[in-house]
Each structure stands twice: as C-alpha cells, then as structure tokens.
Design a protein around this motif. Structure first.
Motif, PDB file in Angstrom:
ATOM      1  N   ALA A  33       0.835  -1.198   0.000  1.00  0.00           N
ATOM      2  CA  ALA A  33       0.000   0.000   0.000  1.00  0.00           C
ATOM      3  C   ALA A  33       0.869   1.248   0.000  1.00  0.00           C
ATOM      4  CB  ALA A  33      -0.919   0.016   1.219  1.00  0.00           C
ATOM      5  N   VAL A  34       0.289   2.327  -0.521  1.00  0.00           N
ATOM      6  CA  VAL A  34       0.898   3.653  -0.442  1.00  0.00           C
ATOM      7  C   VAL A  34      -0.098   4.567   0.253  1.00  0.00           C
ATOM      8  CG1 VAL A  34       1.722   5.665  -1.709  1.00  0.00           C
ATOM      9  CG2 VAL A  34       2.312   3.369  -2.508  1.00  0.00           C
ATOM     10  N   LEU A  35       0.322   5.158   1.367  1.00  0.00           N
ATOM     11  CA  LEU A  35      -0.489   6.138   2.075  1.00  0.00           C
ATOM     12  C   LEU A  35       0.098   7.513   1.784  1.00  0.00           C
ATOM     13  CD1 LEU A  35      -0.817   4.390   5.575  1.00  0.00           C
ATOM     14  CD2 LEU A  35      -2.244   4.099   3.537  1.00  0.00           C
ATOM     15  N   CYS A  36      -0.757   8.472   1.517  1.00  0.00           N
ATOM     16  CA  CYS A  36      -0.240   9.782   1.137  1.00  0.00           C
ATOM     17  C   CYS A  36      -1.026  10.901   1.813  1.00  0.00           C
ATOM     18  CB  CYS A  36      -0.284   9.956  -0.379  1.00  0.00           C
ATOM     19  SG  CYS A  36      -1.956   9.992  -1.059  1.00  0.00           S
ATOM     20  N   CYS A  37      -0.540  12.107   1.670  1.00  0.00           N
ATOM     21  CA  CYS A  37      -1.239  13.301   2.142  1.00  0.00           C
ATOM     22  C   CYS A  37      -2.484  13.496   1.279  1.00  0.00           C
ATOM     23  CB  CYS A  37      -0.309  14.503   2.037  1.00  0.00           C
ATOM     24  SG  CYS A  37      -1.108  16.079   2.388  1.00  0.00           S
ATOM     25  N   SER A  38      -3.556  13.957   1.871  1.00  0.00           N
ATOM     26  CA  SER A  38      -4.799  14.129   1.119  1.00  0.00           C
ATOM     27  C   SER A  38      -4.664  15.203   0.036  1.00  0.00           C
ATOM     28  CB  SER A  38      -5.939  14.501   2.070  1.00  0.00           C
ATOM     29  OG  SER A  38      -5.652  15.720   2.734  1.00  0.00           O
ATOM     30  N   GLU A  94     -10.839  23.571  -4.531  1.00  0.00           N
ATOM     31  CA  GLU A  94      -9.659  22.735  -4.799  1.00  0.00           C
ATOM     32  C   GLU A  94      -8.762  22.671  -3.555  1.00  0.00           C
ATOM     33  OE1 GLU A  94      -7.799  20.350  -5.684  1.00  0.00           O
ATOM     34  OE2 GLU A  94      -7.669  20.880  -7.802  1.00  0.00           O
ATOM     35  N   THR A  95      -8.453  21.465  -3.106  1.00  0.00           N
ATOM     36  CA  THR A  95      -7.587  21.299  -1.931  1.00  0.00           C
ATOM     37  C   THR A  95      -6.291  20.576  -2.270  1.00  0.00           C
ATOM     38  OG1 THR A  95      -8.700  19.219  -1.378  1.00  0.00           O
ATOM     39  CG2 THR A  95      -9.538  21.243  -0.345  1.00  0.00           C
ATOM     40  N   ARG A  96      -6.226  20.001  -3.466  1.00  0.00           N
ATOM     41  CA  ARG A  96      -5.030  19.248  -3.825  1.00  0.00           C
ATOM     42  C   ARG A  96      -3.954  20.165  -4.403  1.00  0.00           C
ATOM     43  NH1 ARG A  96      -6.709  13.299  -6.071  1.00  0.00           N
ATOM     44  NH2 ARG A  96      -8.339  12.857  -4.532  1.00  0.00           N
ATOM     45  N   THR A  97      -2.708  19.885  -4.002  1.00  0.00           N
ATOM     46  CA  THR A  97      -1.591  20.736  -4.431  1.00  0.00           C
ATOM     47  C   THR A  97      -0.455  19.932  -5.057  1.00  0.00           C
ATOM     48  OG1 THR A  97      -0.534  20.546  -2.253  1.00  0.00           O
ATOM     49  CG2 THR A  97      -2.080  22.394  -2.586  1.00  0.00           C
ATOM     50  N   GLY A  98      -0.701  18.637  -5.292  1.00  0.00           N
ATOM     51  CA  GLY A  98       0.392  17.787  -5.789  1.00  0.00           C
ATOM     52  C   GLY A  98       1.405  17.486  -4.701  1.00  0.00           C
ATOM     53  N   CYS A  99       0.962  17.442  -3.449  1.00  0.00           N
ATOM     54  CA  CYS A  99       1.859  17.227  -2.310  1.00  0.00           C
ATOM     55  C   CYS A  99       2.579  15.874  -2.428  1.00  0.00           C
ATOM     56  CB  CYS A  99       1.066  17.279  -1.002  1.00  0.00           C
ATOM     57  SG  CYS A  99       2.101  17.033   0.453  1.00  0.00           S
ATOM     58  N   PRO A 100       3.890  15.851  -2.219  1.00  0.00           N
ATOM     59  CA  PRO A 100       4.646  14.588  -2.389  1.00  0.00           C
ATOM     60  C   PRO A 100       4.693  13.708  -1.140  1.00  0.00           C
ATOM     61  CG  PRO A 100       6.167  16.385  -1.985  1.00  0.00           C
ATOM     62  CD  PRO A 100       4.784  17.002  -2.001  1.00  0.00           C
ATOM     63  N   ALA A 101       4.209  14.174   0.008  1.00  0.00           N
ATOM     64  CA  ALA A 101       4.338  13.416   1.262  1.00  0.00           C
ATOM     65  C   ALA A 101       3.651  12.062   1.157  1.00  0.00           C
ATOM     66  CB  ALA A 101       3.764  14.213   2.425  1.00  0.00           C
ATOM     67  N   MET A 102       4.354  11.009   1.542  1.00  0.00           N
ATOM     68  CA  MET A 102       3.786   9.654   1.429  1.00  0.00           C
ATOM     69  C   MET A 102       4.669   8.644   2.165  1.00  0.00           C
ATOM     70  SD  MET A 102       6.234   8.036  -0.606  1.00  0.00           S
ATOM     71  CE  MET A 102       5.438   6.691  -1.456  1.00  0.00           C
ATOM     72  N   ILE A 103       4.094   7.451   2.382  1.00  0.00           N
ATOM     73  CA  ILE A 103       4.883   6.285   2.787  1.00  0.00           C
ATOM     74  C   ILE A 103       4.440   5.097   1.935  1.00  0.00           C
ATOM     75  CG2 ILE A 103       5.231   7.065   5.173  1.00  0.00           C
ATOM     76  CD1 ILE A 103       3.176   4.950   6.053  1.00  0.00           C
ATOM     77  N   ARG A 104       5.402   4.306   1.518  1.00  0.00           N
ATOM     78  CA  ARG A 104       5.101   3.067   0.775  1.00  0.00           C
ATOM     79  C   ARG A 104       5.511   1.909   1.663  1.00  0.00           C
ATOM     80  NH1 ARG A 104       7.988  -0.268  -2.739  1.00  0.00           N
ATOM     81  NH2 ARG A 104       9.767   1.146  -2.710  1.00  0.00           N
ATOM     82  N   MET A 105       4.617   0.932   1.814  1.00  0.00           N
ATOM     83  CA  MET A 105       4.914  -0.193   2.702  1.00  0.00           C
ATOM     84  C   MET A 105       4.470  -1.505   2.064  1.00  0.00           C
ATOM     85  SD  MET A 105       2.119   0.789   5.586  1.00  0.00           S
ATOM     86  CE  MET A 105       0.384   0.883   5.213  1.00  0.00           C
ATOM     87  N   ARG A 106       5.019  -2.580   2.604  1.00  0.00           N
ATOM     88  CA  ARG A 106       4.750  -3.891   2.013  1.00  0.00           C
ATOM     89  C   ARG A 106       4.792  -4.955   3.111  1.00  0.00           C
ATOM     90  NH1 ARG A 106       5.305  -6.139  -3.186  1.00  0.00           N
ATOM     91  NH2 ARG A 106       5.780  -8.365  -3.185  1.00  0.00           N
ATOM     92  N   LEU A 107       4.003  -6.003   2.904  1.00  0.00           N
ATOM     93  CA  LEU A 107       4.010  -7.150   3.802  1.00  0.00           C
ATOM     94  C   LEU A 107       5.253  -7.990   3.497  1.00  0.00           C
ATOM     95  CD1 LEU A 107       2.274  -8.668   5.958  1.00  0.00           C
ATOM     96  CD2 LEU A 107       1.340 -10.010   4.066  1.00  0.00           C
ATOM     97  N   VAL A 108       6.105  -8.217   4.501  1.00  0.00           N
ATOM     98  CA  VAL A 108       7.345  -8.958   4.287  1.00  0.00           C
ATOM     99  C   VAL A 108       7.214 -10.366   4.852  1.00  0.00           C
ATOM    100  CG1 VAL A 108       8.800  -6.908   4.198  1.00  0.00           C
ATOM    101  CG2 VAL A 108       8.304  -7.965   6.409  1.00  0.00           C
ATOM    102  N   ASP A 109       8.291 -11.152   4.692  1.00  0.00           N
ATOM    103  CA  ASP A 109       8.250 -12.571   5.062  1.00  0.00           C
ATOM    104  C   ASP A 109       7.897 -12.801   6.526  1.00  0.00           C
ATOM    105  OD1 ASP A 109       8.873 -13.207   2.517  1.00  0.00           O
ATOM    106  OD2 ASP A 109      11.003 -13.591   2.875  1.00  0.00           O
ATOM    107  N   SER A 110       8.262 -11.845   7.381  1.00  0.00           N
ATOM    108  CA  SER A 110       8.013 -12.001   8.811  1.00  0.00           C
ATOM    109  C   SER A 110       6.553 -11.776   9.179  1.00  0.00           C
ATOM    110  CB  SER A 110       8.891 -11.017   9.587  1.00  0.00           C
ATOM    111  OG  SER A 110       8.583  -9.686   9.208  1.00  0.00           O
ATOM    112  N   LYS A 111       5.706 -11.542   8.160  1.00  0.00           N
ATOM    113  CA  LYS A 111       4.289 -11.250   8.380  1.00  0.00           C
ATOM    114  C   LYS A 111       4.093  -9.882   9.029  1.00  0.00           C
ATOM    115  CE  LYS A 111       1.435 -14.332   6.748  1.00  0.00           C
ATOM    116  NZ  LYS A 111       0.403 -13.932   5.788  1.00  0.00           N
ATOM    117  N   ARG A 112       5.085  -9.006   8.887  1.00  0.00           N
ATOM    118  CA  ARG A 112       4.965  -7.648   9.377  1.00  0.00           C
ATOM    119  C   ARG A 112       4.912  -6.700   8.185  1.00  0.00           C
ATOM    120  NH1 ARG A 112      10.141  -8.312  13.268  1.00  0.00           N
ATOM    121  NH2 ARG A 112       9.349  -9.949  14.614  1.00  0.00           N
ATOM    122  N   TRP A 113       4.374  -5.530   8.418  1.00  0.00           N
ATOM    123  CA  TRP A 113       4.319  -4.499   7.384  1.00  0.00           C
ATOM    124  C   TRP A 113       5.520  -3.578   7.560  1.00  0.00           C
ATOM    125  CZ3 TRP A 113       0.885  -3.529   3.341  1.00  0.00           C
ATOM    126  CH2 TRP A 113      -0.125  -4.482   3.199  1.00  0.00           C
TER     127      TRP A 113
END
Length: 671
Positions: free
Chosen positions: A90-95, A111-130
């Motif tokens: 998943a990628v979570l980002c600023c609204s 209009e509230t969007r400004t093309g804000c770059p703030a985000m986190i990208r995460m993935r489920l790994v072998d340890s069953k953790r994100w």
C-alpha cells in the motif's frame, strides 16, 4: 495533539527486568493516548525500516502522525494477492497529493489538492509484518489548521470512530524499530547554547545534544536494513526519554561466536566524562587483534545501566556467557556482573590500575621509591606469600597504612594481582607484564569532545579498518610460512598450526629456552614431578639475574604447569614448561596446550553455534540466525582469493536454486 510514550512494561528497565522487548530483541509498544503533549516529546516521524504487526497498525500510526503534524491521510494505492483479498502492499499519502481530474475542475467544491509529495510506501514482508520501504516527509502546502477544520465537517459516524479513543481508553500500536524522541535532545536545553552535561550519581537519561536522539534512531534503522543480522535495543525511562542503547553489527555477532571466551568491558569514555557516554565489549581474535563484540551508550555508571546492557548483550548471544570479564575497578560494574554473569571470572584490568598510580600516589613523599616497590611486588611475585610480604614491606617502610586507595586495592587483590589469577583464562588480555595495556577499541577515533554524530560516522570506518586488518592477517597466515629460528621441534609443530602473529609470540618463548640453563628435579609425588628451571633474566639497571621457576609435570596425564602461568595468561606454553617437556623427551606439545582459538583455520573448523542441533522447528528467527552464521562462514572463506570467491559464489547460486525448487507443503506455508 496526541501524546506518545513508550509503555514501561515493554522496555528493558534499569532494574534489569526481563521484558518482552528483552526476549525477542525487537518489539517496542507505543501507547497512543488522547490528551495534550507534555514537555517537548513528539511523535517520531516515519522512517524506512519501521515495521508493524498489521496494516491497520501501520495506517493508524501514520494517521496519528498526520494529525499531530497537521494533514490528512488517504490511501493512494493498494495491492492484493491474485487469488485472495489479502493485501500485501500500500501507499499512504497526504490528502493534498495529486490534482483534480479535468472533468471535476468545474465543480463548486474548492480545490484542496496541491500535488503534495508526502507519502509512505509499505509492504508485507516474510516475517508477516508491514515494513515501510519508502518515505517522503516534505509537504508543499501549509500544515496545521486544515485537519481540525475538516474534522468538523465529517459525518457523525466518522466522528464517532475517530473519537472512540477517549481519554480513558488507550489504543496500542505495536511498532517495530521505532521510538519516541525528545524533540530537542533535552527539553531544558537551548539549541543555540552550548550544552552543560549533567553527570549525576543517578542519571535517568542520556545527556544528548539537539538532534542526537534522531541521529541514533536514523543510524540504527539504516543499519537494520543494510546489515542483515544487526541487533539493537533501546531503554527509555518513565518519561519516554532515551536512557540506554545497545547495538551490535552482523560481523561482531559472528565474532561473538568465536571470540567471546574472554571480553574486556571498556567504559573509558563513560568514566572519563567524554562527550559521548560510550561503552564497548571487546574480545581478541585468532591473530591477537582486538575485535568489537558490541557497543552501547549509557546514562551513567550505575549498576542498573550496566545490568541492562549486559542483559541486552546476552539476549543476542542466545544466553552464552564469557569465561572471563575484564573491567575497570568499579563497584557498580562488580554488582552488575555478579548479577548477570555469576559463573564468569570477573577480573580488574591491571593496566588500568597501574595507570592510576601517578594520580593516586603522586602526592606522597618518596613517590618514586613507592612506585618501584609497588611494581616489584605486582610483577615479580610468583607466590602469594611473596606478594603479601612485599606489600607489607611497602606499607610499613613508607608509612602509608592509612592510604585509602592502597588499602582498597589490597582488599581487591584477588581480582587484579597476577599472583592470584593463575587459574584464570585470559587469552592474552591479562596485562600481567610491565608495559602491557588494554587500549580502548576506538582509541584513534574518539577524543574528549567528539560529538555523537561524528562518532557514528567514524564507527563504521573503525570497523572497516579492523575487518581489513583481520582479512590481511588471514591471507598472510595461510599463504606464507614463518621463518624458523631454531631446530626445536616445538617450533616446527606450531608453525604449521598457529596464525602468524601468535606463532611469533610462541617462537620467542622457544628462543628464550636457551636462557634457561638448568632443569632439575625438585620433588616427586607419585606420577607428579616438580622441576626447578633456572633462567637468566634482566633485572634492575639491565643487570643479569638468575630466577627460579617451579614447573609441575605429570607424564601420565600429559600435564605441564609453570608457576609463571604463561599458558593461562597468554594461551601458549612458556619457555620453562618447554624446557621440562624437552628434558623428559617429549617431542610434541600435548594437544591440550594448543588452543584452537589461535589456529589459522579456526573459523573454518569451529562452528560457533551451541544450539544448532536443537533448532526449534517453528522459530523462524532461530532459523535465520543459524542460516546467517553458516553463510558468513562461506563468505569468510570466499574472500581468501579469487578462486575461493568464484567457488563460493557458485555455491550460493546453486543453493538458491535448490531452495527455490523446494515444494512447500500446505501446512508449512506459514510465512
């Protein structure tokens, strides 16, 4: 705003309690509570390497962080497994990320969007953790007010969901490899004013400057990602401030498996009030070189801090403990070692004691004479009665019976005077001869005013240099034979076995056999014979003196023990014992006196894992540790030459292909 604090039940406390974090070495629980922020703590920013128990935990964490900073979160992308609805990325980002679609531009909504770059990208790994894989913290719009305005416009149902965490309710997010930081290092410090360090008798937090805590956290996260078997633990006080830190890199963990029989606990920088309160656990490798076995930053010289550090080290050592621990004279250390390592021999570093002689005795009348008498008693006494007689003579002659330091030193004599330590295994770290010292591991890299951030950079440089020195010594020992200097078979025997540097030290003992001019029987008791070996030695003013050394010999048990105890102090037989073996027609040194830890192929022959035959069939962390240790052995051998490298690389490729071809049974698919 949200208040974040580390739950005291989940962190190794200064009291040394075994906690969940101590057991698995990784887990920390962040407790998120509604209420006003107290002091200057802030929610730690997202960082690459953070791990969470579940997607919901990760989402909740980022949402809480966003609320504190002043923005809203939305899900930009999600990825699901093909044949199920299980989310794996998943990628979570600023609204405010992105822009409106063209067809929506003419709608009345502002209009509230400004093309804000703030985000986190995460993935489920072998340890069953994100795991967080990518982070952008910067925003391109104002922060703060917008989130609270927008909350007023939410539906009542949504409001109820967000407000369900009332003041009376605590929501716990299990966050791996993250901590709460003190925003300014210490809340009472001004960033523009030089910090005044507080070295109290009972410190409760690290004395750090602004940004140091974040620097530590960033460094540990980076090392966790780039160094596969990197291990660390953090200890926070009840207020959530960083109190103690312990870490150990992959190569140091591997070295623990080989060279943790004797360790020197170096607290030089802590006890001498350096800028960084650094401590190090140091061993000696098969070349006689110092090797790092772990590092820490401690709030102070207290038993609680030392207990916490030692327990952290034991955690990554799978419970194994050293035979001998050498430290400075310190009551807090003595108490901590007695608690954590009750079966280990705790000894005080003789070189540390002798370095303090000018400071402690320099003001006395007849200082030079006292110093000479002290050195003679310490280094020349071969029997307990000789030492105690010489000490008594010193006290009486110079009228220093009321000197507190000398009195306490004599009370502790069984922990530092060589004459009392002849049954202690030191592996060359005894400093039992004048001029021998135990130098700090980071001696050339840390000075009194070295800042923490600079040290973290130098730390890796120091380790790289040490690793290179060991690799070069390995190559030299394996590829070139030493030059023999005598016709003694003992010399030839160990020239084929020992590393080059250790053999040179043993070779000197063989050469010095020729200074021993007489070997005679002194006493016979059944199979045990006591021999007297006379040796010409250099005395005061470089005058030749004759000294007598008693050597016990038991042919039936293949045992030889000299009163000088060179074997226990340095790990090889002395000239006096060699003379007795030679006198009795023994042509080879008995195997019990050829220590494996000095052999040039020691790492190849010795597998440093005492539990490999009892690996838990369900414990994947144990699997990982065992696989890593085994792989590291291949890496060590593969670095010897280009041919070794090619074969090792081919072996890794073949192993990987075989692992990929394994058909997993349904009940095994629990990753």
């Amino acid at each position: 705003m949200e208040e974040i604090s580390l739950s005291s039940e989940q962190v190794p406390s200064g009291e040394g309690n075994e906690t969940e974090k101590e057991r698995d070495g990784e887990k920390t629980e962040l407790v998120v509570q509604n209420g006003l922020t107290q002091g200057r703590k802030e929610f730690v920013a997202p960082a690459v390497g953070m791990e969470f128990e579940s997607y919901d935990d990760a989402y909740n964490y980022y949402n809480c962080y966003a609320k504190e900073v002043g923005f809203r979160v939305r899900v930009k992308n999600s990825w699901f497994k093909r044949n199920s609805r299980e989310k794996y990325g998943a990628v979570l980002c600023c609204s405010s990320q992105g822009f409106k679609r063209i067809k929506d531009v003419n709608r009345l909504r502002k209009e509230t969007r400004t093309g804000c770059p703030a985000m986190i990208r995460m993935r489920l790994v072998d340890s069953k953790r994100w795991r967080v894989l990518e982070v952008t913290l910067e925003h391109n719009h104002l922060l703060g007010a917008k989130i609270y305005k927008s909350m007023k416009k939410m539906s009542s149902g949504t409001k109820r969901k967000l407000q369900s965490n009332s003041d009376a309710e605590v929501r716990t997010i299990k966050l791996y490899r993250a901590l709460v930081i003190d925003a300014g290092g210490n809340s009472s410090l001004n960033s523009n004013v030089k910090e005044v360090r507080n070295f109290s008798d009972h410190p409760n937090q690290l004395n750090l400057k602004k940004g140091d805590t974040q620097a530590i956290y960033n460094y540990l996260c980076r090392m966790q990602l780039t160094n596969p078997n990197f291990f660390y633990l953090m200890d926070l006080n009840d207020e959530g401030c960083l109190r103690n830190v312990f870490w150990i890199d992959a190569r140091s963990r591997a070295a623990c498996g080989y060279f943790s029989d004797v360790i020197f606990f170096d607290n030089t920088y802590l006890s001498n009030k350096y800028e960084i309160p650094l401590v190090a656990l140091v061993g000696v490798n098969h070349h006689g070189q110092s090797v790092l076995l772990g590092c820490g930053l401690l709030a102070g010289e207290t038993s609680e801090s030392y207990v916490w550090l030692f327990k952290a080290w034991v955690t990554c050592m799978s419970g194994r403990t050293p035979q001998t621990i050498i430290t400075d004279r310190c009551k807090a250390l003595q108490n901590a070692i007695a608690e954590v390592f009750p079966r280990s021999h705790h000894r005080f570093g003789l070189s540390h004691i002798m370095k303090k002689v000018p400071e402690k005795l320099g003001g006395l009348r007849n200082y030079d004479a006292i110093r000479k008498a002290l050195i003679k008693a310490v280094y020349e006494s071969l029997k307990v009665i000789e030492f105690e007689s010489a000490w008594g003579f010193l006290i009486q002659r110079f009228a220093v019976s009321d000197h507190e330091w000398l009195r306490s030193l004599f009370e502790d004599r069984a922990r530092w005077a060589p004459v009392y330590l002849k049954d202690t295994h030191f592996a060359g770290m005894s400093s039992s001869q004048p001029g021998e010292t135990l130098n700090p591991f980071f001696d050339r890299y840390v000075h009194k005013q070295t800042p923490l951030k600079e040290f973290l950079d130098k730390y890796e440089l120091a380790l790289q240099k040490k690793h290179k020195e060991e690799a070069l010594a390995d190559i030299e020992s394996r590829n070139s034979g030493p030059t023999l200097k005598t016709r003694c078979f003992f010399e030839l025997q160990l020239s084929k076995v020992y590393t080059r540097e250790i053999f040179k030290k043993f070779q000197f003992e063989v050469e010095e056999m020729y200074s021993c001019f007489s070997t005679t029987q002194l006493h016979v008791d059944g199979p045990i014979i006591i021999f007297l070996v006379k040796e010409r030695v250099l005395g005061e003013g470089n005058r030749r003196e004759i000294r007598d050394f008693e050597v016990l010999y038991n042919r039936a048990a293949a045992e030889v023990r000299c009163i000088c105890s060179c074997f226990n102090f340095y790990g090889y037989l002395c000239r006096h014992a060699l003379c007795v073996l030679n006198f009795n027609g023994v042509e080879e040194i008995p195997s019990k006196y050829i220590l494996s830890r000095w052999k040039k192929d020691y790492k190849r022959l010795y597998i440093p894992d005492h539990v490999s035959n009892n690996v838990d069939g369900t414990d994947r962390v144990q699997w990982f540790n065992q696989l890593y240790r085994s792989a590291l052995q291949v890496v060590e051998e593969g670095a010897i030459s280009l041919d070794h490298y090619k074969i090792a690389l081919q072996a890794f490729d073949e192993s990987l292909n075989r692992v990929h071809n394994v058909e997993e049974k349904p009940e095994q698919l629990k990753i």
